[in-house]
Write a protein that holds these residues in place. Structure first.
Motif, PDB file in Angstrom:
ATOM      1  N   GLU A 140       0.829  -1.205   0.000  1.00 17.85           N
ATOM      2  CA  GLU A 140       0.000   0.000   0.000  1.00 17.85           C
ATOM      3  C   GLU A 140       0.862   1.254   0.000  1.00 17.85           C
ATOM      4  O   GLU A 140       0.630   2.187  -0.781  1.00 17.85           O
ATOM      5  N   LEU A 141       1.880   1.288   0.856  1.00 21.36           N
ATOM      6  CA  LEU A 141       2.755   2.450   0.951  1.00 21.36           C
ATOM      7  C   LEU A 141       3.565   2.619  -0.333  1.00 21.36           C
ATOM      8  O   LEU A 141       3.786   3.745  -0.792  1.00 21.36           O
ATOM      9  N   THR A 168       4.708   5.575  -5.187  1.00 25.02           N
ATOM     10  CA  THR A 168       5.042   5.176  -6.569  1.00 25.02           C
ATOM     11  C   THR A 168       6.407   4.482  -6.638  1.00 25.02           C
ATOM     12  O   THR A 168       7.226   4.768  -7.511  1.00 25.02           O
ATOM     13  N   ILE A 169       6.629   3.590  -5.695  1.00 22.27           N
ATOM     14  CA  ILE A 169       7.840   2.778  -5.679  1.00 22.27           C
ATOM     15  C   ILE A 169       7.479   1.393  -6.195  1.00 22.27           C
ATOM     16  O   ILE A 169       6.535   0.774  -5.727  1.00 22.27           O
ATOM     17  N   THR A 170       8.235   0.921  -7.171  1.00 21.52           N
ATOM     18  CA  THR A 170       7.922  -0.359  -7.799  1.00 21.52           C
ATOM     19  C   THR A 170       9.118  -1.300  -7.773  1.00 21.52           C
ATOM     20  O   THR A 170      10.258  -0.881  -7.559  1.00 21.52           O
ATOM     21  N   THR A 194      10.265  -4.338 -10.431  1.00 22.27           N
ATOM     22  CA  THR A 194       9.929  -5.010 -11.685  1.00 22.27           C
ATOM     23  C   THR A 194      10.337  -6.482 -11.636  1.00 22.27           C
ATOM     24  O   THR A 194      11.154  -6.895 -10.795  1.00 22.27           O
ATOM     25  N   GLU A 195       9.765  -7.259 -12.544  1.00 23.27           N
ATOM     26  CA  GLU A 195      10.110  -8.673 -12.634  1.00 23.27           C
ATOM     27  C   GLU A 195      11.578  -8.841 -12.993  1.00 23.27           C
ATOM     28  O   GLU A 195      12.246  -9.759 -12.513  1.00 23.27           O
ATOM     29  N   GLU A 196      12.083  -7.957 -13.824  1.00 25.74           N
ATOM     30  CA  GLU A 196      13.486  -8.030 -14.202  1.00 25.74           C
ATOM     31  C   GLU A 196      14.388  -7.794 -12.992  1.00 25.74           C
ATOM     32  O   GLU A 196      15.412  -8.488 -12.815  1.00 25.74           O
ATOM     33  N   GLU A 197      14.015  -6.837 -12.163  1.00 25.74           N
ATOM     34  CA  GLU A 197      14.793  -6.578 -10.943  1.00 25.74           C
ATOM     35  C   GLU A 197      14.768  -7.785 -10.023  1.00 25.74           C
ATOM     36  O   GLU A 197      15.790  -8.141  -9.409  1.00 25.74           O
ATOM     37  N   LEU A 198      13.609  -8.426  -9.914  1.00 21.05           N
ATOM     38  CA  LEU A 198      13.502  -9.612  -9.066  1.00 21.05           C
ATOM     39  C   LEU A 198      14.408 -10.727  -9.581  1.00 21.05           C
ATOM     40  O   LEU A 198      15.054 -11.431  -8.797  1.00 21.05           O
ATOM     41  N   ARG A 199      14.468 -10.892 -10.884  1.00 18.54           N
ATOM     42  CA  ARG A 199      15.334 -11.926 -11.465  1.00 18.54           C
ATOM     43  C   ARG A 199      16.807 -11.622 -11.201  1.00 18.54           C
ATOM     44  O   ARG A 199      17.601 -12.535 -10.924  1.00 18.54           O
ATOM     45  N   ALA A 223      11.106  -7.861   0.731  1.00 25.69           N
ATOM     46  CA  ALA A 223      12.386  -7.388   1.269  1.00 25.69           C
ATOM     47  C   ALA A 223      12.876  -6.154   0.500  1.00 25.69           C
ATOM     48  O   ALA A 223      13.363  -5.185   1.099  1.00 25.69           O
ATOM     49  N   ILE A 224      12.747  -6.193  -0.821  1.00 26.90           N
ATOM     50  CA  ILE A 224      13.185  -5.051  -1.636  1.00 26.90           C
ATOM     51  C   ILE A 224      12.302  -3.839  -1.382  1.00 26.90           C
ATOM     52  O   ILE A 224      12.791  -2.702  -1.250  1.00 26.90           O
ATOM     53  N   LEU A 225      10.990  -4.057  -1.306  1.00 24.98           N
ATOM     54  CA  LEU A 225      10.082  -2.946  -1.020  1.00 24.98           C
ATOM     55  C   LEU A 225      10.396  -2.314   0.330  1.00 24.98           C
ATOM     56  O   LEU A 225      10.429  -1.082   0.465  1.00 24.98           O
ATOM     57  N   GLU A 226      10.649  -3.138   1.326  1.00 25.27           N
ATOM     58  CA  GLU A 226      10.964  -2.614   2.658  1.00 25.27           C
ATOM     59  C   GLU A 226      12.242  -1.783   2.626  1.00 25.27           C
ATOM     60  O   GLU A 226      12.318  -0.715   3.246  1.00 25.27           O
ATOM     61  N   ASP A 227      13.229  -2.270   1.894  1.00 22.59           N
ATOM     62  CA  ASP A 227      14.495  -1.547   1.790  1.00 22.59           C
ATOM     63  C   ASP A 227      14.294  -0.194   1.098  1.00 22.59           C
ATOM     64  O   ASP A 227      14.801   0.838   1.564  1.00 22.59           O
ATOM     65  N   ARG A 228      13.565  -0.181   0.016  1.00 26.55           N
ATOM     66  CA  ARG A 228      13.365   1.062  -0.743  1.00 26.55           C
ATOM     67  C   ARG A 228      12.462   2.041   0.002  1.00 26.55           C
ATOM     68  O   ARG A 228      12.694   3.260  -0.038  1.00 26.55           O
TER      69      ARG A 228
END
Length: 217
Positions: free
Chosen positions: A122-123, A128-130, A132-137, A177-182
Motif C-alpha cells: 500500500e505504501l 510510486t515505488i515499484t 519489476t520482474e526483471e529486478e527480481l530476477r 524485502a526489496i520494497l521494505e528496503d526502498r
C-alpha cells in the motif's frame, strides 16, 4: 347443487401450494444460515484446512484480514501456513535445530506478517515505488550466487525444504524485502531525523481502524 357439496380443492390448493413454497424457502434459508455459521466457525475460529474448506476458499473470496482496500484471502493464509509447516518438517529445519512447534501464536504471527506485507504494498503504491520482474530476477541471481557454496542447486533446495518454486521465492521473500528496503530509504529522506520512520509508520498503520483481523486467536 348445495354449496356445501362443492369441491374444496379449488379454494384450498393455491393456499397449500403457497404454504409449501414458503416452507421450502424457510428451510433453504435455515440450511444456508447453518452452513454459513459452520463455515464461519471452521474458518475464523478453528482455521480449518479441511478439504471442503480449501475448495470453498478457492472458490469464494473468504477474507482472513483486511488493510484498507487490500484483502488478505484465507486461501493465501492457508498456502503460507502450508509453507511454514512444510519447512518445519524438512531436513533443513532439522539440521538447523529449528523449533518445529507450530501453535496459535505462530498462526497469529503469520497473519501479522501478511498484514505487514500488505501495508508495504500500500505504501509503495502511495510513494510510486515499484519492483519489476526483471529486478527480481537480477536479485534472485545474486541470491543464487551467494548461496551456491552452501545450498547447491537453489531450485532443488527451495522445492525440497519449502515446497516453493523459484517464482514463489521471488514473490514471497524477495519482493517484500526489496520494497521494505526502498521504502525505508524513501522515508529516511523525508524524515532524516527519524531513523525508525518506516518501523514507526508500520506500527501505526497496523493499528488503524480500517485494519480488520477476521481470524480469531
Amino acid at each position: 347443487q348445495p354449496i356445501n357439496d362443492l369441491p374444496l380443492e379449488s379454494s384450498t390448493a393455491p393456499n397449500k401450494k403457497k404454504f409449501f413454497i414458503v416452507l421450502g424457502v424457510l428451510i433453504a434459508a435455515l440450511l444456508v444460515l447453518g452452513g454459513t455459521a459452520a463455515l464461519g466457525s471452521a474458518v475464523f475460529i478453528a482455521h480449518s484446512d479441511h478439504a471442503v474448506i480449501r475448495k470453498t476458499s478457492n472458490i469464494l473470496p473468504i477474507p482472513a484480514a483486511r488493510l484498507g482496500r487490500k484483502t488478505i484471502l484465507y486461501r493465501n493464509f492457508l498456502a503460507e501456513r502450508d509453507t511454514i509447516k512444510f519447512f518445519l518438517n524438512s531436513e533443513a529445519a532439522q539440521e538447523q535445530g529449528v523449533d518445529t512447534t507450530f501453535d496459535t501464536q505462530a498462526e497469529e504471527n503469520l497473519l501479522e506478517k501478511m498484514l505487514q506485507d500488505a501495508a508495504l504494498e500500500e505504501l509503495a503504491e502511495q510513494k510510486t515505488i515499484t519492483v519489476t520482474e526483471e529486478e527480481l530476477r537480477v536479485y534472485f541471481a545474486d541470491v543464487v550466487a551467494a548461496a551456491a557454496s552452501t545450498t547447491g542447486d537453489i531450485g532443488s533446495y527451495l522445492l525440497k525444504n519449502f515446497g516453493w518454486s523459484e517464482e514463489d521465492f521471488r514473490r514471497q521473500v524477495l519482493r517484500p524485502a526489496i520494497l521494505e528496503d526502498r521504502l525505508g530509504a524513501e522515508l529516511a529522506k523525508e524524515k532524516p531525523d527519524d531513523p525508525d520512520a518506516l518501523a514507526r509508520y508500520m506500527s501505526e498503520r497496523l493499528h488503524q481502524k480500517d485494519v480488520v483481523r477476521y481470524l480469531r486467536f
